[in-house]
Scaffold this active site. Structure first.
Site, short mmCIF file in Angstrom:
data_model
loop_
_atom_site.label_atom_id
_atom_site.label_comp_id
_atom_site.label_asym_id
_atom_site.label_seq_id
_atom_site.Cartn_x
_atom_site.Cartn_y
_atom_site.Cartn_z
N ASN A 7 0.87 -1.18 0.00
CA ASN A 7 0.00 0.00 0.00
C ASN A 7 0.90 1.23 0.00
O ASN A 7 1.46 1.61 1.03
CB ASN A 7 -0.88 -0.04 1.26
CG ASN A 7 -1.81 1.15 1.36
OD1 ASN A 7 -1.73 2.09 0.56
ND2 ASN A 7 -2.67 1.12 2.36
N ARG A 91 -2.65 -2.05 -3.33
CA ARG A 91 -3.82 -1.21 -3.07
C ARG A 91 -3.77 -0.02 -4.02
O ARG A 91 -2.76 0.67 -4.09
CB ARG A 91 -3.81 -0.71 -1.63
CG ARG A 91 -5.02 0.16 -1.38
CD ARG A 91 -4.91 0.89 -0.07
NE ARG A 91 -6.07 1.76 0.07
CZ ARG A 91 -6.06 2.88 0.78
NH1 ARG A 91 -4.95 3.26 1.40
NH2 ARG A 91 -7.13 3.60 0.88
N HIS A 180 -12.70 3.40 0.43
CA HIS A 180 -12.72 2.32 1.42
C HIS A 180 -13.51 1.10 0.91
O HIS A 180 -13.99 0.31 1.70
CB HIS A 180 -13.40 2.75 2.75
CG HIS A 180 -12.66 3.80 3.51
ND1 HIS A 180 -13.33 4.81 4.18
CD2 HIS A 180 -11.35 3.98 3.76
CE1 HIS A 180 -12.46 5.59 4.78
NE2 HIS A 180 -11.24 5.09 4.54
N ARG A 241 -10.61 15.86 8.37
CA ARG A 241 -11.38 16.33 7.21
C ARG A 241 -12.77 16.77 7.62
O ARG A 241 -13.39 16.15 8.48
CB ARG A 241 -11.50 15.21 6.16
CG ARG A 241 -10.20 14.85 5.52
CD ARG A 241 -10.38 13.69 4.55
NE ARG A 241 -9.28 12.75 4.71
CZ ARG A 241 -9.34 11.46 4.41
NH1 ARG A 241 -10.44 10.93 3.92
NH2 ARG A 241 -8.30 10.69 4.60
N GLU A 384 -8.31 -5.12 5.29
CA GLU A 384 -8.17 -4.78 3.88
C GLU A 384 -7.04 -5.57 3.22
O GLU A 384 -7.15 -5.95 2.06
CB GLU A 384 -7.93 -3.27 3.73
CG GLU A 384 -9.18 -2.47 4.04
CD GLU A 384 -8.93 -0.99 4.26
OE1 GLU A 384 -8.49 -0.63 5.37
OE2 GLU A 384 -9.19 -0.20 3.34
#
Ligand code: ADP
Length: 396
Positions: A7, A91, A180, A241, A384
């Protein structure tokens, strides 16, 4: 088969070596500050302590070389030779409308990913650098790209179109994509299995609450709506965020504070969310501590976060026209009983009752609603990397 899951971020690289037959992690770690002075390499062989070393990594290629060296190291290596790595799973952040599922990496596939770079200018180029570095160092080893956006490609037009001039969608692909996806897919599938539900006949909501956070509505195993949009800035209030805001705030604050568009985006991405509200931290452990010590802004941040999650869950009940089960996952979803409790307090109208004792647990597959709750609520830890490894094996 052993699968190396990679990733790549712009200056970091996370990796796991997974034995896909037993679905166990053989080794994992992290390269930080790639391309910046003071690089740090973390390696942990399963069952052993974490090793941290300071080593400069001018590019992702050096970083991957260091990872490979560590994996075959005489003393703490997880494998005897690089031949034991059967495939690499990468990823990938943005597959635009081009990828609705994971794909074998070929020259043609990489060219298509490059066409999506515009949509994720920070993430996609970093992902590609990781792919090219692995190709150089492990020629001939098959590789697969697993996209964050792919699972949400089943969203209907009414969910993905913005109320903007249609030509921006036609010309630039401005629409909601969602992120996601690998986690939402893994968790929705696993929760159906765990709860004994028929995935193909189910209405599920997944709340992936980490530093970045998003919710999805999953109908019969397919994503029909999710809270992130063109970019991962939309939706929930997150660690740093803002999530959904009145778009006119951008003009208002930029004039008041004399900020240009880059300055505003920096505020919305890095200085907002629960960090911005609390003035203290983006980490819920700090926020809870602050709240327990009487800090009103930490308390407000937790309330705003939880209320937004509950409102999204409410709206997804409408999108699904009902709901069978809700799962909490990722850092906050798996580990913060307080947030789960606050969210569920807003959902009593659905006939949800929380089992307070079960809700005190963390980080394991667990039903946290009472047996008579009309909707099942559960914790499902996400994985993941395992999802990427599974896709990789399936495609090679
Ligand atoms: P990401 O992958 O988006 O960086 P994670 O899913 O790892 O995020 O979640 C990280 C967040 O999880 C932390 O910022 C923190 O807010 C929260 N978290 C982790 N452990 C705990 C805990 N024990 N209690 C409360 N919150 C936690």
């Amino acid at each position: 088969m052993n699968v190396l899951v990679v990733n790549c971020g712009s200056s970091s690289l996370k990796y796991q070596l997974i034995d896909s037959d037993t679905e166990t992690v053989l080794a994992k770690g992290l390269c930080e500050r790639i391309g910046i002075d003071g690089g740090e390499f973390t390696y942990q062989k399963s069952g052993l302590d974490k090793e941290k070393t300071n080593v400069d990594m001018p590019t992702h290629k050096e970083a991957i070389q260091i990872v490979l060296n560590a994996l075959v190291n005489d003393k703490t290596g997880a494998i005897g030779s690089l031949d034991e790595i059967g495939a690499v799973g990468h990823r990938m952040v943005h597959g635009g409308e081009k990828f609705a599922s994971s794909a074998l990496i070929t020259d043609e596939m990489l060219a298509t990913v490059e066409e999506c770079n515009d949509l994720a200018p920070l993430h996609n180029p970093a992902n590609l650098i990781g792919v090219y570095a692995c190709r150089d160092l492990m020629p001939g080893v098959p590789m697969v790209g697993v996209f964050d956006t792919a699972f949400h490609q089943t969203m209907p037009e009414k969910a993905y179109l913005y109320g903007l001039p249609y030509e921006y969608y036609e010309k630039y692909g401005v629409r909601r994509y969602g992120f996601h996806g690998t986690s939402h897919r893994f968790v929705s599938q696993h929760m159906a299995e765990f709860l004994g539900l028929d995935l193909n006949n189910s209405k599920l909501i997944v709340a992936h609450l980490g530093n970045g956070a998003s919710i999805s509505a999953v109908l019969n195993g397919k994503s029909i709506d999710t809270s992130m949009g063109l970019t991962p800035l939309e939706g929930l209030v997150m660690g740093t965020r803002s999530g959904d805001i009145d778009p006119a705030i951008i003009e208002f604050i930029s004039k008041k504070e004399g900020l240009d568009i880059d300055g505003m985006m920096d505020v919305l991405n890095k200085k907002s969310g629960v960090l911005g509200i609390s003035k203290t931290s983006s980490d819920f452990r700090d926020l809870e501590e602050g709240m327990n010590n009487g800090d009103k802004l930490c308390e407000a941040a937790i309330e705003v976060f939880s209320y937004r999650v509950a409102k999204y869950i409410g709206s997804y009940c409408a999108a699904l026209n009902g709901v069978d089960a809700i799962a909490f996952t990722a850092g906050i979803g798996e580990n913060a009983p307080l947030v789960r409790k606050k969210v569920c307090e807003h959902l009593g109208f659905l006939g949800i009752t929380l089992d307070e004792e079960a809700n005190g647990h963390r980080g394991e597959d667990l039903i946290i609603s009472t047996p008579d709750s009309k909707v099942k609520v559960c914790i499902i830890p996400t994985d993941e990397e395992l999802a990427i490894a599974r896709d990789t094996v399936a495609l090679v």
